[in-house]
Design a protein around this motif. Sequence first.
Motif, PDB file in Angstrom:
ATOM      1  N   GLY A  23      -4.070  -5.757 -16.225  1.00 38.81           N
ATOM      2  CA  GLY A  23      -3.652  -5.324 -14.881  1.00 38.81           C
ATOM      3  C   GLY A  23      -3.265  -3.861 -14.880  1.00 38.81           C
ATOM      4  O   GLY A  23      -3.261  -3.188 -15.916  1.00 38.81           O
ATOM      5  N   PRO A  24      -2.926  -3.374 -13.715  1.00 38.68           N
ATOM      6  CA  PRO A  24      -2.531  -1.965 -13.639  1.00 38.68           C
ATOM      7  C   PRO A  24      -1.223  -1.750 -14.402  1.00 38.68           C
ATOM      8  O   PRO A  24      -0.193  -2.293 -14.046  1.00 38.68           O
ATOM      9  CB  PRO A  24      -2.373  -1.707 -12.157  1.00 38.68           C
ATOM     10  CG  PRO A  24      -2.233  -3.045 -11.530  1.00 38.68           C
ATOM     11  CD  PRO A  24      -2.872  -4.023 -12.435  1.00 38.68           C
ATOM     12  N   THR A  28      -2.105   3.581 -15.622  1.00 41.46           N
ATOM     13  CA  THR A  28      -3.197   3.544 -14.655  1.00 41.46           C
ATOM     14  C   THR A  28      -2.921   4.557 -13.551  1.00 41.46           C
ATOM     15  O   THR A  28      -1.871   4.546 -12.928  1.00 41.46           O
ATOM     16  CB  THR A  28      -3.326   2.137 -14.039  1.00 41.46           C
ATOM     17  OG1 THR A  28      -3.436   1.198 -15.088  1.00 41.46           O
ATOM     18  CG2 THR A  28      -4.526   2.065 -13.148  1.00 41.46           C
ATOM     19  N   SER A  29      -3.901   5.414 -13.309  1.00 40.01           N
ATOM     20  CA  SER A  29      -3.710   6.434 -12.288  1.00 40.01           C
ATOM     21  C   SER A  29      -4.142   5.914 -10.923  1.00 40.01           C
ATOM     22  O   SER A  29      -4.802   4.878 -10.804  1.00 40.01           O
ATOM     23  CB  SER A  29      -4.527   7.684 -12.644  1.00 40.01           C
ATOM     24  OG  SER A  29      -5.901   7.410 -12.490  1.00 40.01           O
ATOM     25  N   ALA A  30      -3.777   6.621  -9.890  1.00 41.36           N
ATOM     26  CA  ALA A  30      -4.136   6.240  -8.521  1.00 41.36           C
ATOM     27  C   ALA A  30      -5.644   6.309  -8.319  1.00 41.36           C
ATOM     28  O   ALA A  30      -6.209   5.503  -7.573  1.00 41.36           O
ATOM     29  CB  ALA A  30      -3.428   7.140  -7.523  1.00 41.36           C
ATOM     30  N   GLU A  32      -7.965   5.635 -10.553  1.00 37.81           N
ATOM     31  CA  GLU A  32      -8.560   4.443 -11.143  1.00 37.81           C
ATOM     32  C   GLU A  32      -8.373   3.233 -10.235  1.00 37.81           C
ATOM     33  O   GLU A  32      -9.284   2.422 -10.048  1.00 37.81           O
ATOM     34  CB  GLU A  32      -7.952   4.173 -12.516  1.00 37.81           C
ATOM     35  CG  GLU A  32      -8.331   5.190 -13.567  1.00 37.81           C
ATOM     36  CD  GLU A  32      -7.591   4.951 -14.873  1.00 37.81           C
ATOM     37  OE1 GLU A  32      -7.076   3.832 -15.072  1.00 37.81           O
ATOM     38  OE2 GLU A  32      -7.536   5.879 -15.689  1.00 37.81           O
ATOM     39  N   LEU A  33      -7.194   3.099  -9.653  1.00 39.93           N
ATOM     40  CA  LEU A  33      -6.938   1.990  -8.727  1.00 39.93           C
ATOM     41  C   LEU A  33      -7.837   2.090  -7.498  1.00 39.93           C
ATOM     42  O   LEU A  33      -8.383   1.099  -7.030  1.00 39.93           O
ATOM     43  CB  LEU A  33      -5.472   1.976  -8.304  1.00 39.93           C
ATOM     44  CG  LEU A  33      -4.478   1.515  -9.362  1.00 39.93           C
ATOM     45  CD1 LEU A  33      -3.058   1.689  -8.850  1.00 39.93           C
ATOM     46  CD2 LEU A  33      -4.738   0.083  -9.734  1.00 39.93           C
ATOM     47  N   ARG A  34      -7.976   3.284  -6.967  1.00 43.81           N
ATOM     48  CA  ARG A  34      -8.820   3.506  -5.796  1.00 43.81           C
ATOM     49  C   ARG A  34     -10.268   3.146  -6.116  1.00 43.81           C
ATOM     50  O   ARG A  34     -10.967   2.542  -5.302  1.00 43.81           O
ATOM     51  CB  ARG A  34      -8.717   4.960  -5.346  1.00 43.81           C
ATOM     52  CG  ARG A  34      -9.261   5.217  -3.967  1.00 43.81           C
ATOM     53  CD  ARG A  34      -8.982   6.645  -3.487  1.00 43.81           C
ATOM     54  NE  ARG A  34      -7.556   6.894  -3.364  1.00 43.81           N
ATOM     55  CZ  ARG A  34      -6.877   7.815  -4.036  1.00 43.81           C
ATOM     56  NH1 ARG A  34      -7.491   8.595  -4.913  1.00 43.81           N
ATOM     57  NH2 ARG A  34      -5.581   7.986  -3.862  1.00 43.81           N
ATOM     58  N   ARG A  36     -11.275   0.948  -8.252  1.00 41.83           N
ATOM     59  CA  ARG A  36     -11.387  -0.504  -8.368  1.00 41.83           C
ATOM     60  C   ARG A  36     -11.475  -1.179  -6.997  1.00 41.83           C
ATOM     61  O   ARG A  36     -12.181  -2.155  -6.822  1.00 41.83           O
ATOM     62  CB  ARG A  36     -10.179  -1.089  -9.095  1.00 41.83           C
ATOM     63  CG  ARG A  36     -10.207  -0.872 -10.566  1.00 41.83           C
ATOM     64  CD  ARG A  36      -9.040  -1.599 -11.185  1.00 41.83           C
ATOM     65  NE  ARG A  36      -8.867  -1.211 -12.576  1.00 41.83           N
ATOM     66  CZ  ARG A  36      -7.846  -1.567 -13.311  1.00 41.83           C
ATOM     67  NH1 ARG A  36      -6.888  -2.307 -12.793  1.00 41.83           N
ATOM     68  NH2 ARG A  36      -7.770  -1.177 -14.561  1.00 41.83           N
ATOM     69  N   PHE A  37     -10.735  -0.686  -6.021  1.00 41.27           N
ATOM     70  CA  PHE A  37     -10.665  -1.350  -4.729  1.00 41.27           C
ATOM     71  C   PHE A  37     -11.724  -0.869  -3.739  1.00 41.27           C
ATOM     72  O   PHE A  37     -11.939  -1.497  -2.728  1.00 41.27           O
ATOM     73  CB  PHE A  37      -9.281  -1.161  -4.097  1.00 41.27           C
ATOM     74  CG  PHE A  37      -8.237  -2.011  -4.738  1.00 41.27           C
ATOM     75  CD1 PHE A  37      -8.201  -3.364  -4.513  1.00 41.27           C
ATOM     76  CD2 PHE A  37      -7.302  -1.459  -5.593  1.00 41.27           C
ATOM     77  CE1 PHE A  37      -7.252  -4.161  -5.110  1.00 41.27           C
ATOM     78  CE2 PHE A  37      -6.353  -2.245  -6.191  1.00 41.27           C
ATOM     79  CZ  PHE A  37      -6.318  -3.602  -5.952  1.00 41.27           C
TER      80      PHE A  37
END
Length: 134
Positions: A23-24, A28-30, A32-34, A36-37
């Motif tokens: 999981g994040p 984990t940077s923003a 990378e999260l962006r 993924r989504f």
Amino acid sequence: MTTHGGNAANRSDGTGGQPLSAGPGPGTSADELRARFQPQGQPGPKEERLREARQARGRYAAFAGAVAVVCLVLIGVRLGQGDALGVWVATYAMGVALGGWGFVLARIGHTRWAMMVTCIGGALAGLGDSPAFR
């Protein structure tokens, strides 16, 4: 998970015993999260094909309906001008019938047949409007 001497055994996938979906975490940077989504809101290829097919059915149905309505209007105009009944009425009536049939075919998904039938109906209407039938 099997341990040998207190160490986690290496998995065949090379993760070394780590969970497959980490999981994040704090690293984990923003961005990378962006990343993924981002793909989650986009329709897949199947949904896109279904949408395009629905739009095509609508376009063909509108075209067939327009041909049928134009043929009906032309019958009314020519009869209103006092033209005598003749072969032109039959050709316009066939244009109306084929346009209506093309509309039905387009609505049930037979777009190729709908286009063919509608074009034949339009050609018959054009034939009925020729000077030979005046």
